[in-house]
Design a protein around this motif. Structure first.
Motif, short mmCIF file in Angstrom:
data_model
loop_
_atom_site.label_atom_id
_atom_site.label_comp_id
_atom_site.label_asym_id
_atom_site.label_seq_id
_atom_site.Cartn_x
_atom_site.Cartn_y
_atom_site.Cartn_z
N PRO A 1 49.92 73.21 44.67
CA PRO A 1 49.92 72.88 45.98
C PRO A 1 51.38 72.58 46.28
O PRO A 1 51.70 71.34 45.92
CB PRO A 1 48.96 72.00 46.06
CG PRO A 1 48.83 71.33 44.91
CD PRO A 1 49.35 72.44 43.82
N ALA A 2 52.10 73.26 47.14
CA ALA A 2 53.47 72.68 47.56
C ALA A 2 53.46 71.60 48.38
O ALA A 2 54.65 70.96 48.37
CB ALA A 2 54.13 73.85 48.38
N ARG A 3 52.52 71.46 49.29
CA ARG A 3 52.54 70.04 49.95
C ARG A 3 52.09 68.95 49.49
O ARG A 3 52.62 67.96 49.70
CB ARG A 3 51.85 70.40 51.40
CG ARG A 3 51.93 69.22 52.24
CD ARG A 3 50.82 69.43 53.39
NE ARG A 3 51.30 70.73 53.96
CZ ARG A 3 50.35 71.86 54.14
NH1 ARG A 3 49.26 71.83 53.70
NH2 ARG A 3 50.61 72.81 54.61
N THR A 4 51.05 68.92 48.63
CA THR A 4 50.57 67.52 47.78
C THR A 4 50.94 67.36 46.68
O THR A 4 51.12 66.04 46.36
CB THR A 4 49.04 67.57 47.94
OG1 THR A 4 48.61 68.92 47.25
CG2 THR A 4 48.46 67.78 49.29
N ALA A 5 50.98 68.18 45.75
CA ALA A 5 51.67 67.68 44.18
C ALA A 5 52.51 69.01 43.92
O ALA A 5 52.29 69.69 42.98
CB ALA A 5 50.36 67.69 43.58
N PRO A 6 53.73 69.26 44.43
CA PRO A 6 54.74 70.19 43.81
C PRO A 6 55.07 70.45 42.58
O PRO A 6 54.95 71.07 41.79
CB PRO A 6 55.71 70.04 44.86
CG PRO A 6 55.83 68.80 45.27
CD PRO A 6 54.46 68.49 45.53
N ALA A 7 55.34 68.95 41.92
CA ALA A 7 55.75 68.89 40.58
C ALA A 7 54.61 69.08 39.57
O ALA A 7 54.84 69.72 38.48
CB ALA A 7 56.26 67.58 40.35
N PHE A 8 53.42 68.98 40.00
CA PHE A 8 52.42 69.18 39.08
C PHE A 8 51.39 70.42 39.43
O PHE A 8 50.34 70.45 39.21
CB PHE A 8 51.31 67.98 39.08
CG PHE A 8 52.10 66.99 38.57
CD1 PHE A 8 52.32 66.48 37.24
CD2 PHE A 8 52.88 66.01 39.44
CE1 PHE A 8 52.95 65.61 36.65
CE2 PHE A 8 53.51 64.76 38.80
CZ PHE A 8 53.52 64.69 37.58
N GLY A 9 51.91 71.45 40.17
CA GLY A 9 51.30 72.72 40.51
C GLY A 9 51.16 73.71 39.32
O GLY A 9 51.36 73.36 38.47
N ALA A 10 50.70 74.77 40.11
CA ALA A 10 50.49 76.18 39.18
C ALA A 10 51.30 77.11 39.98
O ALA A 10 51.28 77.21 41.13
CB ALA A 10 49.14 76.18 38.81
N GLN A 11 51.51 78.20 39.26
CA GLN A 11 52.05 79.47 39.84
C GLN A 11 50.98 80.35 39.95
O GLN A 11 50.55 80.99 39.03
CB GLN A 11 53.19 80.05 38.69
CG GLN A 11 53.97 81.15 39.58
CD GLN A 11 55.04 81.68 38.54
OE1 GLN A 11 54.97 82.81 37.90
NE2 GLN A 11 56.08 80.87 38.14
N ILE A 12 50.57 80.45 41.15
CA ILE A 12 49.53 81.26 41.36
C ILE A 12 49.87 82.38 42.35
O ILE A 12 49.30 83.38 42.49
CB ILE A 12 48.29 80.52 42.14
CG1 ILE A 12 48.70 79.93 43.37
CG2 ILE A 12 47.64 79.74 41.17
CD1 ILE A 12 47.37 79.22 44.21
N ASP A 13 51.22 82.22 42.70
CA ASP A 13 51.74 83.46 43.75
C ASP A 13 52.76 84.12 42.94
O ASP A 13 53.57 83.68 42.17
CB ASP A 13 52.74 82.82 44.81
CG ASP A 13 51.64 82.06 45.73
OD1 ASP A 13 51.41 82.48 46.80
OD2 ASP A 13 51.40 80.97 45.48
N HIS A 14 52.55 85.56 42.66
CA HIS A 14 53.30 86.56 41.98
C HIS A 14 53.93 87.70 42.57
O HIS A 14 53.10 88.24 43.47
CB HIS A 14 52.36 86.89 40.73
CG HIS A 14 51.47 85.68 39.83
ND1 HIS A 14 52.36 85.03 39.06
CD2 HIS A 14 50.38 85.30 40.20
CE1 HIS A 14 51.40 84.05 38.65
NE2 HIS A 14 50.17 84.07 39.27
N VAL A 15 54.84 88.14 42.02
CA VAL A 15 55.23 89.44 42.02
C VAL A 15 55.11 90.27 40.97
O VAL A 15 55.81 90.03 39.86
CB VAL A 15 56.88 89.62 42.85
CG1 VAL A 15 57.11 91.06 42.85
CG2 VAL A 15 56.82 88.95 43.80
N LEU A 16 54.32 91.20 40.72
CA LEU A 16 53.92 92.10 39.48
C LEU A 16 54.72 93.52 39.56
O LEU A 16 54.39 94.12 40.72
CB LEU A 16 52.61 92.28 39.04
CG LEU A 16 51.63 90.94 39.15
CD1 LEU A 16 50.25 91.24 38.76
CD2 LEU A 16 52.34 89.67 38.23
N VAL A 17 55.43 93.89 38.70
CA VAL A 17 56.12 95.02 38.65
C VAL A 17 55.71 96.04 37.41
O VAL A 17 55.30 95.44 36.48
CB VAL A 17 57.47 95.10 38.75
CG1 VAL A 17 57.77 94.15 40.28
CG2 VAL A 17 58.13 94.43 37.66
#
Length: 323
Positions: free
Chosen positions: A275-291
């Motif tokens: 979550p970019a707003r509440t805990a950006p440093a402890f977040g997860a990469q759930i947005d991806h560009v797959l090729v």
């Protein structure tokens, strides 16, 4: 007075009991990761933050050392080793065959019910992507994008809807819309001519793994996997909010179709996007560009748009002729 035989291997001290509880919880998650299953709540939710399980494991290991519980120390070291193993990037990274034929800049952004539409427009004007994948683009968001970006991105494939259901692919290149992937939220598709080659485009936005929605999440990720396998002879770009990381079995099955994560190809596979707003440093990469294997990727960047709990992902791709 404690003697040498006074239960040296018995976790009787409070610190040892707390370490045992921490190790047991982490062991369940790591065990599911090793078994290649997402299991049931709360495992899918915890798998999204698998690297951060190093913290309770390290804390438990310190507690075992203070308590002189040596069996627990071995348990903790084993867990640390397994976590380190699974934190390594997943999937193939071999170079594509053939010379380069075209460059392509791709941006994907979840604008959170349309709230970040204005910052997205600014980012598109500044970064000049060729393709823009927009999730949670409600009807108002769609109208704003058409008004403000139609001069530079006149082509689109969209699933219209209110709230989180609307999504759109914007393009500088002519698009031919394809049937969307069925799901609770819109997942439009298209094909585009890139350097004389037909490239499949698919926006991804399955349901998140909420406690009562895990089967829906798994089913919709499986639908994205089926879409990835639908035309194996064509280059492909799948982008969006997958609500999943490489530590989820359902997401790895998408990668197992032959797709690569563009962020990983540029060495940024663990950069958090939510979550970019509440805990950006402890977040997860759930947005991806797959090729697909015909692409290389560089300059993966993560943009803070504001007004959304997701960071946007921007990558530069190079399409090769392939085999």
């Amino acid at each position: 007075m404690e003697t040498a035989g006074d239960g040296a291997e018995q976790p009787r001290r409070p610190g040892a009991w707390l370490a045992a509880l921490l190790f047991a919880a982490v062991s369940v998650v790591v065990g599911c990761r090793a078994a290649d299953t997402d299991a049931v709540t709360p495992v899918p939710q915890l798998l999204a933050f698998l690297p951060w399980l190093l913290l309770p494991t390290a804390a438990g290991l310190l507690l075992t050392l203070r308590a002189r519980w040596w069996t627990g120390a071995v348990w903790g070291v084993a867990l640390l080793g397994l976590l380190a193993w699974y934190i390594e990037p997943y999937g193939k990274t071999d170079d594509p065959a053939g010379p380069p034929v075209a460059r392509l800049r791709v941006l994907t952004a979840n604008v959170e019910y349309g709230r970040a539409t204005g910052p997205l427009v600014d980012a598109v004007r500044r970064e000049k992507p060729d393709l823009v994948f927009v999730q949670e683009c409600d009807r108002r968001c769609g109208a704003v994008l058409e008004r403000d970006l139609s001069a530079t991105h006149p082509h689109r494939s969209a699933v219209e809807g209110d709230g989180s259901k609307g999504s759109v692919i914007l393009s500088r290149l002519p698009l031919t819309p394809t049937p969307p992937v069925p799901g609770t939220m819109g997942m439009p598709g298209a094909t585009a001519d890139v350097g004389g080659r037909t490239v499949r485009l698919q926006l991804a936005h399955p349901m998140p793994p909420l406690p009562d929605q895990v089967p829906v999440w798994q089913r919709e990720l499986a639908g994205i996997r089926d879409a990835a396998k639908a035309a194996p002879g064509l280059p492909a770009v799948l982008a969006g909010d997958f609500n999943a990381t490489q530590d989820h079995a359902a997401f790895r099955r998408i990668l197992d179709t032959g797709l690569r994560d563009a962020a990983r190809l540029d060495g940024a596979d663990r950069t958090p996007t939510w979550p970019a707003r509440t805990a950006p440093a402890f977040g997860a990469q759930i947005d991806h560009v797959l090729v697909s294997e015909e692409f290389t990727a560089d300059r993966a960047r993560f943009l803070d748009l504001g007004d959304t709990d997701h960071r946007a992902v921007l990558v530069d791709l190079t399409l090769h002729t392939g085999r």
